[in-house]
Design an enzyme around this catalytic site. Sequence first.
Site, PDB file in Angstrom:
ATOM      1  N   ARG A 197      64.115 154.664  -9.943  1.00 19.22           N
ATOM      2  CA  ARG A 197      64.709 153.765  -8.894  1.00 19.22           C
ATOM      3  C   ARG A 197      66.018 153.109  -9.516  1.00 19.22           C
ATOM      4  O   ARG A 197      67.064 152.926  -8.978  1.00 19.22           O
ATOM      5  CB  ARG A 197      63.823 152.268  -8.641  1.00 19.22           C
ATOM      6  CG  ARG A 197      62.863 152.856  -7.458  1.00 19.22           C
ATOM      7  CD  ARG A 197      61.807 151.530  -7.348  1.00 19.22           C
ATOM      8  NE  ARG A 197      60.968 151.165  -8.598  1.00 19.22           N
ATOM      9  CZ  ARG A 197      60.158 150.351  -8.587  1.00 19.22           C
ATOM     10  NH1 ARG A 197      59.922 149.377  -7.564  1.00 19.22           N
ATOM     11  NH2 ARG A 197      59.395 149.962  -9.746  1.00 19.22           N
ATOM     12  N   ASN A 208      59.249 151.692  -4.098  1.00 18.75           N
ATOM     13  CA  ASN A 208      58.021 152.653  -4.189  1.00 18.75           C
ATOM     14  C   ASN A 208      56.879 152.065  -3.076  1.00 18.75           C
ATOM     15  O   ASN A 208      56.726 151.245  -2.841  1.00 18.75           O
ATOM     16  CB  ASN A 208      57.285 152.199  -5.718  1.00 18.75           C
ATOM     17  CG  ASN A 208      58.314 153.126  -6.789  1.00 18.75           C
ATOM     18  OD1 ASN A 208      59.131 153.871  -6.480  1.00 18.75           O
ATOM     19  ND2 ASN A 208      58.049 152.628  -7.978  1.00 18.75           N
TER      20      ASN A 208
END
Length: 1006
Positions: free
Chosen positions: A22, A40
Amino acid sequence: MTTHRSRRKVVVRGVVQGVGFRPFVYTTAAELALSGQVSNDSSGVIIEIEGAPDDLNEFVRRLRASPPPLAVVESVEQETISLRGGTGFHIADTTRDGAGRTLASPDVALCADCARELADPADRRYRHPFINCTNCGPRFTIIASLPYDRPHTSMADFPMCARCAAEYADPANRRFHAQPIACPDCGPTLAYTGSGDPLTAARNLLRDGGILAVKGIGGYHLACDATNESAVAELRRRKRRGDKPFAIMVPNLDTARAIVEVDAAAAALLTSPARPIVLLPRGGVPRAAPATNTSRMSDNSRVVVNSQAAVDSRTAGALRGPADWRTTGDSRTASASQTVADWSTAGRVPTEFGPAAPPPAWPVPESIAQSAQRDPATPNNLAAADRPVHGKSEIRIGGSTGPVRHAPAVPDTQTVGSARLDEHGQVIPADSVTPDAPDSGARFAASAAIRDSAVASVGADQVWVTGDGVGVAAGSGAGGVVPTESMAPDDPDPGVRSAESGAPAAMRAGAVASVGADQVWVSGDGVGVAAGSGAGGVVPAESVAPGNPDLGVMIAYAPLHLLLFGLPGDPPGPQVLVMTSGNLGGEPICYDDDDARARLTGLADGWLSHNRRILVPCDDSVVRLVDGIELPVRRSRGYAPLPLALPIPLPPTLAVGADLKNTCAVADGRYAWLSQHIGDMDDLATLRAFDDAEHHLERLTGVEPIQIVADAHPGYRSTAWAQRNAGDRPVRLVQHHHAHIAAVMGERGLGAAATVLGIAFDGTGFGPDGAVWGGEVLAAGYKGFRRLAHLKYAPLAGGDVSVHRPYRMALAHLWAAGIEWSESIPSVRACPAAERAVLTHQFATGLGCVPTSSMGRLFDAVSSLAGVRQAVDYEAQAAIELEGLARGVSDDAGYRFAITTDEPALLDPAPVLAAVVADAAQGIPASVIGARFHDAVAHLILELAVAYSTPSTPVALSGGVFQNALLLSRARALLQDNGFQVISHRRLPPNDGGLAFGQLLAVSAG
């Protein structure tokens, strides 16, 4: 470039959680001025991204082409969605929306950035034993379930402090969303049994020869000083380990190079994020010139540095550590002679200096012997310098960089020049060192080992001892030491720094030259002599891996390990540690604190633990290299639970593996996940560990099996477990050797319709005819197999008794071959007369016997017939020692098997056995017999390929026998040189540790 905007939803699947994915998405979007968000969920990483189409295309390209180093991108899916506008990009909370699953990351070794911070006094995580970031640290062993977020890990026990929380939330920070993030203010803490600083106390225990239980990433290790023969022997006794090799841990690659042979492929593997135990040949590669490794000293003295010289630690009083000793002082000896340097050339010992050879009588002038006050009955172990040094001589003691099996003994006390060596080979100042001073200036620990910065005056010179144990030098008024290029031949900068200029020039006052793991210190007066012991030695004791040609070496992979070895300024401690799993032989590794206290009591002298819970036990992985190609022996920490792609889609399925080296596996669709190493299913504790591993694997992957597959052996505990726990799910059975071949086929990506010539050589597998198979030649695909040929049956009397006593298998094969049991045969002599009589009756009647075609047992038999090993302490010991002796032996006189025309064909070892017996009777060395036998098996494989395969049909090699590097290398080369395709294992062990994967594939098309 177009100016209109577009918005896309991008889903990235693979190993993309807990690996910095990320933050990578965030920074990539920022660089391209894109807006949107990333999060996620259970299917992977979900990205919504908005901007110019060309920039969106570049963004997706980078996702595929340059993800974070620990990520594994399996797929990138994208679709166009409605525009939302906005200019910012943010990281959203994790959700459980979406189908599919995310692949969890294995535990990752400490990264270089965290290692630097660990050793930086200015960093707030200086000496923090739990330092980590998105690029390193625990993953698999602390995850309870996915998604991988802190609340689902054992780090949920430690709320973040404000500073850690700020780093965790900062997309530009290396610790952004690093779930194990912590610092000394908010993270886990160490504890030690006893008072004082835990790390100092633990290091002192190891230095003093104690055994330490260390809680690591995936469980407890038992550790001791690997250079301390008595400590290693005691650990072996307490663990009831027999002769089974221990693994060793070192702090860095340089130390590994001092112990074992490390080429580029080995170095890459040792320092990889997985940091497995790597099996490598003993001996190391000296960082110095092959012959004398000499640096010259100005004017009237010189220094000779051999950083890794050592002799066999089994010998009483043997030297350890950088055991290339020198002394200066008033010596009347200045004669030239052959030096012990002659047997440290290129890190090897003379070829005649083998297990059966006596120690060489190195010539030493009588004047040297008298001066050293040596025992004339002791084999020569002193040698003068290779030339006079202006009234000052140098005495060498020890000096081999190779695995010397019969070292010259060291007298109880030797006076060398103006210093003496005690019974352990340590330097002690003689009374004459400073006759006018009550204190020689030297400081020694109780064990007489030279310790941190001790200094002893020797005439006008000084002996300096570093915390690492020391180097060597001889003094002169100027104190100049000029290193030769041979000091570090592979390094353009040998590490020498002038105190005045900082340039790599002549060494002057206070200069230090780094030589391997040791150091040469030069004082203003010129310097004396010293050498390290337990605190600085790097040559492992012989009992670390007795009789084994390899050492299993791993580099420290957790910050706690580096702290245990010590940072600069720490008191000295051992630089090579035995690191073996915390358990008794045959039991699963301890990972729960209370369980460890109960099970390791009596094994450890002290406990170094911490309060970060380990949720999943995970042993160290073991790997070897064959022709530079990775060959797993045990797939566990650093690799589990990474998935393997399946060439055939599967419904949700559980495979329970075999009873030895057990792993289980689950599969769904195109992925299979193998568990960590569980062990041998021969006790209740391992069965409980299997239960736990199987349940955790299902939770981690989300696979809910609708069928179970197991080995066809009716007596396997793993098969019984499957039948007990199946409920209404079907249990499907797969023949053992079919599973082996299916495993290597699937690992190498062969398609559903592929067929191979399968060579499955191992120790034990249940055959449909009721025999114990293990020397099998199969025409195989995923759907099934046909037995084309097999090793001719021999009687296996008494089951495992014959596995533990190779002489019984030798007698069985001799009986099957019609060869008389002559008393001149080592196997016959090893078998007591009463046992021989029982075996004769069993073989004649078949009572208590099972026919076996096991190639593993044939290796045992030949090892016994050659006189190598008559009884074993661990699996394949006889074969391992035979392989070790055979390495590097070139011989043109080969043995050959006979092959019958039966259906299936019989591979008859009788001609081989007769040749082995004849050679042994003629005194042919076991090393030559072993080389001839390995060559015979490799040529047998080639003959089988010629008879049953074609260049378009791959030859698949699997089974535990193909852990044998010599055999695998030779067979693979012969097949390839003759135009055959060869497939062998690279990601899974060829032994039963990879069997569960093959079981999955063997039922895939059924």
